[in-house]
Enzyme design. Structure first.
Site, PDB file in Angstrom:
ATOM      1  CD  GLU A 140      -3.148  -0.845   2.138  1.00 38.95           C
ATOM      2  OE1 GLU A 140      -4.309  -1.243   1.893  1.00 38.95           O
ATOM      3  OE2 GLU A 140      -2.814  -0.396   3.266  1.00 38.95           O
ATOM      4  CG  ASN A 185      -5.617 -12.842  -0.180  1.00 41.47           C
ATOM      5  OD1 ASN A 185      -5.254 -12.872  -1.358  1.00 41.47           O
ATOM      6  ND2 ASN A 185      -6.355 -11.858   0.299  1.00 41.47           N
ATOM      7  N   GLY A 223      -8.259 -18.316   4.282  1.00 39.60           N
ATOM      8  CA  GLY A 223      -9.462 -17.968   5.045  1.00 39.60           C
ATOM      9  C   GLY A 223      -9.827 -19.088   6.005  1.00 39.60           C
ATOM     10  CB  ALA A 224     -13.110 -20.547   6.874  1.00 43.93           C
ATOM     11  CB  ALA A 250      -7.567  -6.054  10.134  1.00 43.26           C
ATOM     12  CB  ALA A 251      -8.779 -11.827   9.037  1.00 41.02           C
ATOM     13  N   GLY A 252      -6.135 -10.913   7.669  1.00 46.35           N
ATOM     14  CA  GLY A 252      -4.830 -11.217   7.058  1.00 46.35           C
ATOM     15  C   GLY A 252      -3.707 -10.441   7.742  1.00 46.35           C
ATOM     16  CG  ASP A 253      -3.748  -6.268   7.606  1.00 42.46           C
ATOM     17  OD1 ASP A 253      -3.104  -6.633   6.611  1.00 42.46           O
ATOM     18  OD2 ASP A 253      -4.628  -5.390   7.563  1.00 42.46           O
ATOM     19  N   GLY A 288     -14.168  -4.066  12.786  1.00 42.21           N
ATOM     20  CA  GLY A 288     -13.151  -3.041  12.552  1.00 42.21           C
ATOM     21  C   GLY A 288     -11.771  -3.626  12.353  1.00 42.21           C
TER      22      GLY A 288
HETATM   23  O1  RIB Z   1      -6.336  -5.201   5.470  1.00 39.88           O
HETATM   24  C1  RIB Z   1      -7.320  -4.334   5.968  1.00 39.88           C
HETATM   25  C2  RIB Z   1      -6.937  -2.920   5.672  1.00 39.88           C
HETATM   26  O2  RIB Z   1      -6.952  -2.722   4.280  1.00 39.88           O
HETATM   27  C3  RIB Z   1      -7.894  -1.893   6.216  1.00 39.88           C
HETATM   28  O3  RIB Z   1      -7.584  -1.495   7.518  1.00 39.88           O
HETATM   29  C4  RIB Z   1      -7.812  -0.771   5.191  1.00 39.88           C
HETATM   30  O4  RIB Z   1      -7.185   0.373   5.684  1.00 39.88           O
HETATM   31  C5  RIB Z   1      -7.072  -1.355   4.006  1.00 39.88           C
HETATM   32  O5  RIB Z   1      -5.801  -0.870   3.940  1.00 39.88           O
END
Ligand code: RIB
Length: 305
Positions: A140, A185, A223-224, A250-253, A288
């Site tokens: 990003e 992913n 994922g699942a 944000a699961a991946g994060d 969130g």
């Molecule tokens: O991976 C989730 C994130 O993707 C969000 O928080 C959003 O900001 C986007 O960057």
């Protein structure tokens, strides 16, 4: 002091709407709720690493608007070293997110200040990179900045993790030799490898191609369905804990940040993947981006329950 995780990446303010379903082109839907929360893949991964036991520093840029201060403060309260989070003129990064009743989301990001994280900025914080044990990047921020960070991480002999998100096509060939762990992913693995990843078998084919391209090891998050680990010799399919998802943002994060923190703490790859999976599973049970990321205590409680 535990080993250090340095995250180089984005910070976004997430503008989140819940709606029964995602809108179609040209359609106006009545939403159910709206809230703003700190997000951005880089910042989310930094927060995940910190909450999950890591000693974390972030390199990134926030804007001169009110969001900028809020995004930086959200990292500071987690104990993240923000000496390399610069404030630049203009708007902060934002993400417009719609989450539907089945917990799926659609996201549009506007880079804002993340677009000003140029290689020269990362270079000016080279001492922070030098202090790292594990370096984590995503996509990003400008590609030249990711390229610089991966190459510098390799020169410095650090463990380098790339979460290629969001991905719209193949990575530059010369990036792969600098990557120890590539964590896409399914859709990112498809974009990088040219293989449509829609099953464990196709994930294996894609991972094999990415390792042949030069990546050290590949973890395809499914994922699942869990995650596929590939090291060029063997594959391991690690199942994910089953939970009731309400928001997958944000699961991946959370997985990437948890994996990085666990590796930095000396856990084995398999242990670090399982740890990241539990953390990611807990994150989807909450709404969130950063508010959904669990703590080390939450993960330990889940594992021992
Ligand atoms: O991976 C989730 C994130 O993707 C969000 O928080 C959003 O900001 C986007 O960057």
């Amino acid at each position: 002091m535990p080993a250090k995780v340095v995250v180089v990446g984005s910070l976004n303010m997430d503008l989140v709407t819940r709606a029964g379903r995602l809108p179609r082109a040209g359609e106006t839907l009545i939403g159910q709720s709206f809230f703003t929360v700190p997000g951005g893949k880089g910042a989310n991964q930094a927060v995940a690493s910190a909450r999950l036991g890591g000693n974390v520093a972030m390199i990134g840029c926030v804007g001169s608007d009110a969001y900028g201060a809020e995004l930086r403060d959200a990292l500071l309260v987690e104990g993240i070293d923000c000496q390399a989070v610069s404030q630049v003129d203009g708007s902060s990064g934002v993400a417009l997110i719609v989450v539907d009743d089945s917990s799926q989301n659609a996201i549009v990001i506007v880079a804002g200040s993340n677009g000003q994280l140029m290689p020269a900025v990362v270079h000016s914080f080279d001492a922070v990179l030098q202090s790292a044990d594990v370096i984590v990047c995503q996509l990003e921020v400008p590609m030249a900045t990711v390229a610089h960070t991966l190459k510098r991480g390799r020169e410095l002999g650090k463990t380098v993790i790339l979460n290629p998100a969001p991905a719209s096509g193949p990575l530059p060939d010369d990036w792969y030799a600098s990557i120890d762990y590539l964590i896409p992913n399914e859709s990112e693995a498809s974009a990088l490898s040219g293989v449509v990843v829609d099953s464990l078998e196709t994930a294996k084919v894609a991972a094999t191609r990415l390792i042949k391209a030069g990546a050290g090891k590949v973890i395809v998050t499914l994922g699942a369905q869990g995650a596929l680990f590939a090291n060029g010799r063997d594959f391991e399919h690690l199942l994910a804990p089953q939970v009731k998802a309400i928001d997958t943002t944000a699961a991946g994060d959370t997985f990437v940040g948890g994996f990085a923190a666990a590796l930095a703490s000396g856990k084995s790859e398999a242990e670090a993947i399982r740890f990241g999976q539990v953390a990611a599973a807990l994150s989807v049970t909450r709404a969130g981006a950063q508010p959904s990321i669990p703590t080390l205590h939450d993960v330990q409680g889940f594992v021992s329950a």
